[in-house]
Design an enzyme around this catalytic site. Sequence first.
Site, PDB file in Angstrom:
ATOM      1  N   PHE A 123      20.951  -9.297   1.987  1.00  0.00           N
ATOM      2  CA  PHE A 123      19.757  -9.566   1.181  1.00  0.00           C
ATOM      3  C   PHE A 123      19.307  -8.246   0.530  1.00  0.00           C
ATOM      4  O   PHE A 123      19.103  -7.261   1.233  1.00  0.00           O
ATOM      5  CB  PHE A 123      18.689 -10.086   2.136  1.00  0.00           C
ATOM      6  CG  PHE A 123      17.530 -10.782   1.491  1.00  0.00           C
ATOM      7  CD1 PHE A 123      17.698 -11.989   0.842  1.00  0.00           C
ATOM      8  CD2 PHE A 123      16.262 -10.242   1.568  1.00  0.00           C
ATOM      9  CE1 PHE A 123      16.622 -12.647   0.279  1.00  0.00           C
ATOM     10  CE2 PHE A 123      15.178 -10.895   1.003  1.00  0.00           C
ATOM     11  CZ  PHE A 123      15.358 -12.096   0.357  1.00  0.00           C
ATOM     12  N   ASP A 200      19.363  -8.836  11.113  1.00  0.00           N
ATOM     13  CA  ASP A 200      18.406  -9.677  10.400  1.00  0.00           C
ATOM     14  C   ASP A 200      18.757 -11.129  10.711  1.00  0.00           C
ATOM     15  O   ASP A 200      19.850 -11.593  10.382  1.00  0.00           O
ATOM     16  CB  ASP A 200      18.467  -9.403   8.890  1.00  0.00           C
ATOM     17  CG  ASP A 200      17.333 -10.106   8.152  1.00  0.00           C
ATOM     18  OD1 ASP A 200      16.968 -11.228   8.559  1.00  0.00           O
ATOM     19  OD2 ASP A 200      16.827  -9.546   7.162  1.00  0.00           O
ATOM     20  N   TYR A 225       9.251 -18.557   8.473  1.00  0.00           N
ATOM     21  CA  TYR A 225       8.888 -19.595   7.489  1.00  0.00           C
ATOM     22  C   TYR A 225      10.086 -20.380   6.977  1.00  0.00           C
ATOM     23  O   TYR A 225       9.931 -21.284   6.179  1.00  0.00           O
ATOM     24  CB  TYR A 225       8.093 -18.998   6.311  1.00  0.00           C
ATOM     25  CG  TYR A 225       8.745 -17.817   5.623  1.00  0.00           C
ATOM     26  CD1 TYR A 225       9.812 -17.985   4.756  1.00  0.00           C
ATOM     27  CD2 TYR A 225       8.271 -16.522   5.834  1.00  0.00           C
ATOM     28  CE1 TYR A 225      10.391 -16.901   4.137  1.00  0.00           C
ATOM     29  CE2 TYR A 225       8.844 -15.432   5.216  1.00  0.00           C
ATOM     30  CZ  TYR A 225       9.910 -15.629   4.367  1.00  0.00           C
ATOM     31  OH  TYR A 225      10.488 -14.551   3.751  1.00  0.00           O
ATOM     32  N   ARG A 374      22.308 -23.545  -3.404  1.00  0.00           N
ATOM     33  CA  ARG A 374      22.238 -23.541  -1.933  1.00  0.00           C
ATOM     34  C   ARG A 374      21.617 -24.838  -1.457  1.00  0.00           C
ATOM     35  O   ARG A 374      20.531 -25.213  -1.891  1.00  0.00           O
ATOM     36  CB  ARG A 374      21.348 -22.391  -1.436  1.00  0.00           C
ATOM     37  CG  ARG A 374      22.061 -21.113  -1.164  1.00  0.00           C
ATOM     38  CD  ARG A 374      21.238 -20.137  -0.345  1.00  0.00           C
ATOM     39  NE  ARG A 374      19.789 -20.151  -0.577  1.00  0.00           N
ATOM     40  CZ  ARG A 374      18.955 -19.257  -0.065  1.00  0.00           C
ATOM     41  NH1 ARG A 374      19.400 -18.290   0.720  1.00  0.00           N
ATOM     42  NH2 ARG A 374      17.668 -19.333  -0.314  1.00  0.00           N
TER      43      ARG A 374
HETATM   44  C1  LIG Z   1      14.203 -14.461   3.611  1.00  0.00           C
HETATM   45  C2  LIG Z   1      14.761 -13.106   3.971  1.00  0.00           C
HETATM   46  C3  LIG Z   1      13.936 -11.978   4.012  1.00  0.00           C
HETATM   47  C4  LIG Z   1      12.493 -12.096   3.590  1.00  0.00           C
HETATM   48  O1  LIG Z   1      11.751 -10.960   3.811  1.00  0.00           O
HETATM   49  P1  LIG Z   1      10.156 -11.018   3.671  1.00  0.00           P
HETATM   50  O2  LIG Z   1       9.754  -9.638   3.955  1.00  0.00           O
HETATM   51  O3  LIG Z   1       9.680 -12.031   4.654  1.00  0.00           O
HETATM   52  O4  LIG Z   1       9.843 -11.472   2.286  1.00  0.00           O
HETATM   53  C5  LIG Z   1      14.493 -10.778   4.429  1.00  0.00           C
HETATM   54  N1  LIG Z   1      15.805 -10.683   4.756  1.00  0.00           N
HETATM   55  C6  LIG Z   1      16.633 -11.765   4.706  1.00  0.00           C
HETATM   56  C7  LIG Z   1      18.071 -11.624   5.088  1.00  0.00           C
HETATM   57  C8  LIG Z   1      16.120 -12.998   4.301  1.00  0.00           C
HETATM   58  O5  LIG Z   1      16.937 -14.047   4.225  1.00  0.00           O
END
Ligand SMILES: *Cc1c(COP(=O)(O)O)cnc(C)c1O
Length: 415
Positions: A123, A200, A225, A374
């Site tokens: 990400f 993560d 979430y 997706r």
């Molecule tokens: C959804 C997601 C995030 C989201 O980060 P936020 O700080 O909650 O916006 C981070 N890393 C990964 C791999 C995700 O899929």
Amino acid sequence: MLSRDQALARDAQDPLAHCRDEFVITDQELIYLDGNSLGRLTKRGADAVERATQREWGDHLVRSWHDWIGLPEQIGDDLAPLLGAGPGEVLVCDQTSVNLFKLASAVLTERGRKVVVADDSNFPSDRYVLAAVAKAAGGTMREMAVDPLAGPTVADLAKVLDASVGLVSLSLVSFKSGAIADLAAITALAHRHGALVLWDLSHAAGAIEFDLRGAGADLAIGCTYKYLNGGPGAPAFLFVRRELQNQLLSPIPGWFGHEDMFAFAGEYRPAAGIRRFSVGTPPILSLRAAQAGIAVTARVGMAPIRRKSVALTELLIARADAVLQPLGFTVATPRDAERRGSHVSLAHPEAYAITQAMIARKVVPDFRAPNLIRLGVAPLYTRFSEIWDAVEVIAEIARTRAHEPWLRAARTRVT
Ligand SMILES: *Cc1c(COP(=O)(O)O)cnc(C)c1O
């Protein structure tokens, strides 16, 4: 090949069918395949927010803090069994990106090794944060090249590890392909080279079974979430293996992480244990919604959820091969169920326009640039017949080119 009637029969026999009643579903015709981005609202969550607003805040006011103060740790303990973590190892707080920053900084500033390994399919927000943390610590981020479909492997990691690497940070489930990385083997390899691993779990928590303690994992972060149905912007979580907790310091030494916060002491003394990774006043209304979402998953347990998830993604891939592949779609997710999370990505050159046409027909996926549709399955509320129907809708769009109007349209801000 399975028929629609057989898909309906599988819904009728589904041992998790009753779980759908836990959710507020206002439109029974909407096929929601984006629980991997924002999980549905739970009825308990809606009630909990109402109660927290009216009674806890409205009536009890500041006196409610006696109950609220421990929520980040309590909800962390509720979540822990879903991650294979122990009590006192998980804290629900801040955002995923913020928790990544906190834990990565804590590791790099404590150690002489200043190189962070990240993979080029992760990400992007994670990579931005890791690069910034490494730079601030006087080090660098080393990007590991991985096959975007397969995700990071032990072999990829072996090529980039050396004695300068202090931290490796990867996603357990790839946000694009849905590939599952080998938690235990990657952790063990990093340990043999003297590095810690920060996982993560955003697309893994509530979606697949894994065992942080069994794998010897050091650190993890993730969202509540998505598959945990905690609500938009719900607080994230962090995990620190018990044995490491008192060796690491948060780079944001806020009063909620102080040993004795109401002493208002002149200097910072970190609390013992997981609480030292708290920063400031937690968002109570959001925490109450997250608590309810996590409780719904915890009551069911991950084994039946994973079993149904695999069955749903198997059906989706089988139907995509039969119906969509001749129309120019490719399955961009591992075919081996053991290596696949709870979403299936379909690659198509006109993916963005097709997702918009799907939404107009009440099938909600998401789009990930440049060419992925997706389709997330959430076993607590996704039905087999919905998978069947969604594939038919996609096929009908592609056959009739119903997505043409969106080929020329400007992209929406959120995709
Ligand atoms: C959804 C997601 C995030 C989201 O980060 P936020 O700080 O909650 O916006 C981070 N890393 C990964 C791999 C995700 O899929």
